[in-house]
Design an enzyme around this catalytic site. Structure first.
Site, PDB file in Angstrom:
ATOM      1  N   ASP A 192      49.116  48.067  36.781  1.00 14.99           N
ATOM      2  CA  ASP A 192      49.851  47.130  36.463  1.00 14.99           C
ATOM      3  C   ASP A 192      49.019  45.747  35.928  1.00 14.99           C
ATOM      4  OD1 ASP A 192      49.082  46.640  38.868  1.00 14.99           O
ATOM      5  OD2 ASP A 192      50.781  45.543  39.425  1.00 14.99           O
ATOM      6  N   HIS A 242      40.821  43.697  44.552  1.00 11.95           N
ATOM      7  CA  HIS A 242      41.542  44.670  45.227  1.00 11.95           C
ATOM      8  C   HIS A 242      41.377  46.144  44.789  1.00 11.95           C
ATOM      9  CE1 HIS A 242      43.582  41.378  47.238  1.00 11.95           C
ATOM     10  NE2 HIS A 242      43.794  40.998  45.910  1.00 11.95           N
ATOM     11  N   ASP A 243      41.789  46.177  43.203  1.00 13.31           N
ATOM     12  CA  ASP A 243      41.818  47.502  42.478  1.00 13.31           C
ATOM     13  C   ASP A 243      40.686  48.392  42.440  1.00 13.31           C
ATOM     14  OD1 ASP A 243      44.498  46.978  42.684  1.00 13.31           O
ATOM     15  OD2 ASP A 243      45.041  46.577  40.306  1.00 13.31           O
ATOM     16  N   VAL A 279      46.990  51.760  41.362  1.00 12.20           N
ATOM     17  CA  VAL A 279      46.704  50.629  41.863  1.00 12.20           C
ATOM     18  C   VAL A 279      47.744  49.517  41.517  1.00 12.20           C
ATOM     19  CG1 VAL A 279      44.216  51.137  42.064  1.00 12.20           C
ATOM     20  CG2 VAL A 279      45.288  50.237  39.893  1.00 12.20           C
ATOM     21  N   ASP A 282      43.191  44.930  38.084  1.00 15.65           N
ATOM     22  CA  ASP A 282      43.341  46.234  37.222  1.00 15.65           C
ATOM     23  C   ASP A 282      42.596  46.426  36.221  1.00 15.65           C
ATOM     24  OD1 ASP A 282      46.537  47.147  38.363  1.00 15.65           O
ATOM     25  OD2 ASP A 282      45.965  44.979  38.297  1.00 15.65           O
TER      26      ASP A 282
HETATM   27  C1  BDR Z   1      47.558  44.288  44.530  1.00 21.95           C
HETATM   28  O1  BDR Z   1      48.618  43.491  43.913  1.00 21.95           O
HETATM   29  C2  BDR Z   1      48.452  43.174  42.592  1.00 21.95           C
HETATM   30  O2  BDR Z   1      48.490  41.774  42.389  1.00 21.95           O
HETATM   31  C3  BDR Z   1      46.843  43.422  42.376  1.00 21.95           C
HETATM   32  O3  BDR Z   1      46.761  44.221  40.987  1.00 21.95           O
HETATM   33  C4  BDR Z   1      46.700  44.772  43.526  1.00 21.95           C
HETATM   34  O4  BDR Z   1      47.044  45.776  42.822  1.00 21.95           O
HETATM   35  C5  BDR Z   1      47.097  43.517  45.682  1.00 21.95           C
HETATM   36  O5  BDR Z   1      47.872  43.391  46.578  1.00 21.95           O
HETATM   37 CA    CA Z   2      47.382  46.077  40.461  1.00 21.53          CA
END
Ligand code: BDR
Ligand code: CA
Length: 333
Positions: free
Chosen positions: A12, A260-261, A140, A17
């Site tokens: 997303d 994160h991703d 993700v 990402d």
């Molecule tokens: C996740 O939420 C989204 O905002 C980021 O892309 C990640 O996948 C982190 O909580």
């Molecule tokens: Ca994401």
């Protein structure tokens, strides 16, 4: 050279990402069969367009992008209008400068187009024509596309080698007091996936919050100098600024840039980057305050529930950064 690991990304896009897409497309060890988009950080039309822009940046127009679900399976939430990360600016209004995700990534518009086929249909077709255990899925974002595919044709299950997803939380939560963003966007979808019997690794918010990058690490990536590295550095620096502003404003946040991703992509190749535990995990789908929270049963008490996922509690930041840096650097040579 060893055979490349076949993966499908589901994104997303979204700033983190975008870094995940860059790392996956530029890794010599991965073969990205396609990328599915889903509404989440921003609206579907923007996540799809942003994904195409990143594909163009990485000079990989051969990798097809499939437009996926616009909305969650059950919830009527419109997640992108509820960005907890957006901070008020000096005038007390909200703008996108302080948001972790903006509608458009800082990349030129692209002429690349998404495929006609929808993501869930393509997922089913691709998996059905693959060998058993051939393809690894790396979702993700909200996991709606995969849940749709699993419900529409469960014959895809044995074809999936494993699912390495970014989502879930044990002790660290955002955007609600009980849930992580991707799961909160579509709780029912993750519960369907968790009941599929496929091997699942959950790269949780706890783990990704451990793997934060610093200004020095952003500079090292910037110094690589390639278009992809400069772009990733810009996104990391933006996240650093946003998290510093949040902390300075007394808001909860991490120290450094949580990406994160891309940690999920790293974990496909280097599972040792995560500290995991084999647990039973289910999602609260009760539409109450805890909607979208991931409930872990780590020791089989009080109810004996089968273990269904490897939940990551923390991560090795040095290994993670080293891998990201080397992937971007090797691709620049
Ligand atoms: C996740 O939420 C989204 O905002 C980021 O892309 C990640 O996948 C982190 O909580
Ligand atoms: Ca994401």
């Amino acid at each position: 050279m060893a055979e490349k690991r076949k993966i499908i990304l589901d994104v997303d896009t979204g700033s983190d990402d975008a870094v995940a897409i860059c790392a996956a497309l530029l890794s010599e060890e991965l073969e990205v069969l396609g990328i599915c988009s889903v509404g989440g950080n921003v609206e579907l039309k923007n996540t799809t367009d942003n994904t195409l822009r990143v594909v163009e940046l990485c000079k990989r127009p051969d990798v097809p992008v499939y437009r996926g679900a616009e909305l969650p399976l059950v919830s009527t939430l419109e997640p992108w209008s509820n960005q907890a990360q957006v901070l008020p600016n000096k005038e007390g209004t909200h703008d996108q400068d302080n948001a972790v995700h903006t509608d458009h990534l800082p990349l030129p518009p692209t002429t690349l187009k998404a495929q006609d086929k929808s993501a869930a249909v393509w997922l089913i077709e691709t998996l059905l024509s693959a060998g058993d255990g051939e393809i690894t899925l790396v979702p993700v974002g909200p996991i709606t596309n995969l849940a749709l595919a699993l419900r529409a044709d469960p014959r895809i299950i044995p074809k999936i080698k494993e699912i390495v997803l970014m989502g879930g939380a044990n002790n660290v939560y955002s955007p609600t007091q009980a849930a992580e963003f991707n799961v909160w966007c579509d709780p029912e979808a993750l519960e369907i996936v968790l009941q599929s019997g496929v091997k699942i690794t959950m790269v949780s918010l706890d783990a990704t919050s451990h793997a934060c990058l610093t200004w020095e690490q952003a500079k090292a990536i910037r110094d690589i100098g390639s278009p992809a590295a400069l772009f990733c550095a810009e996104l990391i620096e933006h996240r650093l600024r946003v998290s510093e502003a949040a902390l300075a404003g007394g808001k909860m946040g991490v120290v450094g840039a949580a990406l994160h991703d891309v940690l999920a992509v790293c974990a496909v190749l280097h599972p040792e980057v995560l500290r995991t535990e084999h647990v039973s995990c289910h999602v609260d789908v009760g539409h109450g305050y805890a909607y979208g929270s991931t409930l872990l049963n780590r020791n089989y008490k009080p109810i004996d529930m089968p273990k269904n996922c490897w939940f990551a509690y923390s991560a090795d930041t040095e290994l993670f950064f080293g891998w990201l840096y080397e992937t971007l650097k090797r691709a620049a040579e």
